[in-house]
Design a protein around this motif. Structure first.
Motif, mmCIF file in Angstrom:
data_model
loop_
_atom_site.group_PDB
_atom_site.id
_atom_site.type_symbol
_atom_site.label_atom_id
_atom_site.label_comp_id
_atom_site.label_asym_id
_atom_site.label_seq_id
_atom_site.Cartn_x
_atom_site.Cartn_y
_atom_site.Cartn_z
ATOM 1 N N VAL A 40 0.862 -1.179 0.000
ATOM 2 C CA VAL A 40 0.000 0.000 0.000
ATOM 3 C C VAL A 40 0.898 1.228 0.000
ATOM 4 N N LYS A 41 0.535 2.206 -0.820
ATOM 5 C CA LYS A 41 1.279 3.467 -0.915
ATOM 6 C C LYS A 41 0.294 4.621 -0.784
ATOM 7 N N VAL A 42 0.803 5.744 -0.312
ATOM 8 C CA VAL A 42 0.016 6.966 -0.248
ATOM 9 C C VAL A 42 0.289 7.759 -1.521
ATOM 10 N N ASP A 43 -0.775 8.226 -2.156
ATOM 11 C CA ASP A 43 -0.666 9.046 -3.367
ATOM 12 C C ASP A 43 -0.648 10.502 -2.919
ATOM 13 N N ARG A 67 -5.389 9.691 -0.283
ATOM 14 C CA ARG A 67 -5.591 8.663 -1.300
ATOM 15 C C ARG A 67 -4.520 7.588 -1.155
ATOM 16 N N LEU A 68 -4.940 6.333 -1.227
ATOM 17 C CA LEU A 68 -4.038 5.190 -1.132
ATOM 18 C C LEU A 68 -4.119 4.364 -2.399
ATOM 19 N N VAL A 69 -3.029 3.704 -2.721
ATOM 20 C CA VAL A 69 -2.998 2.769 -3.844
ATOM 21 C C VAL A 69 -2.600 1.409 -3.283
ATOM 22 N N PHE A 70 -3.490 0.434 -3.441
ATOM 23 C CA PHE A 70 -3.247 -0.937 -3.006
ATOM 24 C C PHE A 70 -2.852 -1.752 -4.237
ATOM 25 N N THR A 71 -1.704 -2.412 -4.173
ATOM 26 C CA THR A 71 -1.206 -3.179 -5.305
ATOM 27 C C THR A 71 -0.959 -4.620 -4.888
ATOM 28 N N THR A 72 -1.386 -5.549 -5.725
ATOM 29 C CA THR A 72 -1.061 -6.957 -5.558
ATOM 30 C C THR A 72 -0.256 -7.378 -6.775
ATOM 31 N N ARG A 73 0.958 -7.816 -6.521
ATOM 32 C CA ARG A 73 1.830 -8.304 -7.599
ATOM 33 C C ARG A 73 1.758 -9.823 -7.620
ATOM 34 N N TYR A 74 1.775 -10.380 -8.812
ATOM 35 C CA TYR A 74 1.732 -11.838 -8.966
ATOM 36 C C TYR A 74 2.864 -12.287 -9.879
ATOM 37 N N ASP A 153 5.067 -12.059 -14.726
ATOM 38 C CA ASP A 153 4.544 -11.387 -13.547
ATOM 39 C C ASP A 153 3.686 -10.218 -13.985
ATOM 40 N N GLY A 154 3.012 -9.643 -13.040
ATOM 41 C CA GLY A 154 2.157 -8.501 -13.314
ATOM 42 C C GLY A 154 1.605 -7.976 -12.009
ATOM 43 N N ALA A 155 0.654 -7.068 -12.119
ATOM 44 C CA ALA A 155 0.075 -6.474 -10.921
ATOM 45 C C ALA A 155 -1.349 -6.030 -11.197
ATOM 46 N N VAL A 156 -2.138 -6.015 -10.138
ATOM 47 C CA VAL A 156 -3.469 -5.423 -10.152
ATOM 48 C C VAL A 156 -3.478 -4.405 -9.015
ATOM 49 N N GLU A 157 -4.268 -3.359 -9.177
ATOM 50 C CA GLU A 157 -4.306 -2.352 -8.121
ATOM 51 C C GLU A 157 -5.661 -1.692 -8.042
ATOM 52 N N TYR A 158 -5.898 -1.105 -6.889
ATOM 53 C CA TYR A 158 -7.089 -0.268 -6.736
ATOM 54 C C TYR A 158 -6.736 0.936 -5.883
#
Length: 163
Positions: A40-43, A67-74, A153-158
């Motif tokens: 999780v990161k702060v924007d 605002r936060l950005v939640f990222t899941t890397r796979y 690999d890749g990532a999804v985020e919200y």
């Protein structure tokens, strides 16, 4: 309060970054070759030399409205492609899904029992009726990755806002 909010966000991110593989892989999720990591990161908006830009920073504390950005890397660590891999993320109670979230994204507003695009979901209205669900009602998000090749690999985020 801010520390407990960060702990709650971190715990929610670390806990069920749940992976729900396609039915063909459902036999043993513990041995799935797909590795997941979350962050999780702060924007933050910064102004330098008169120019404004967004930067993602490690949160040391967060405040309502940030605002936060939640990222899941796979990453597929196996030797075979993975088909229709599903990543499911809970939305921490301390945040609300951003208003500009893609309306086609598959979400749940009831703790993961039912799923669909946000525009198709309803929630109790508190008066024995139902109303259209909104971003503040989202409890989980779900992405289906069609194919993850070996080594890929890749990532999804919200994006979300601290309540």
């Amino acid at each position: 309060m801010f520390r407990s909010l960060l702990i709650a966000i971190a715990a929610a991110l670390a806990a069920p970054l749940a992976l729900l593989p396609a039915p063909a892989l459902a036999a043993d999720t513990a041995t799935s070759p797909v590795a997941l990591t979350g962050e999780v990161k702060v924007d933050r908006v910064v102004t330098e030399n008169g120019a404004t830009r967004h930067v993602l920073v490690q949160p040391d504390k967060v405040v309502p409205g940030e605002r936060l950005v939640f990222t899941t890397r796979y990453r597929n660590t196996g030797a075979k492609p993975i088909q229709n891999f599903v990543v499911t993320n809970p939305v921490p109670a301390a945040v609300v899904l951003a208003d500009n979230t893609d309306r086609a994204l598959v979400v749940s507003v009831d703790g993961g029992t039912s799923w669909g695009p946000l525009a198709s979901l309803t929630v109790p209205d508190g008066a024995k009726g139902r109303r259209a669900a909104g971003p503040a009602d989202v409890t989980h998000l779900r992405w289906t990755i069609p194919v993850i090749a070996p080594g890929a690999d890749g990532a999804v985020e919200y994006h979300a806002t601290v309540r």
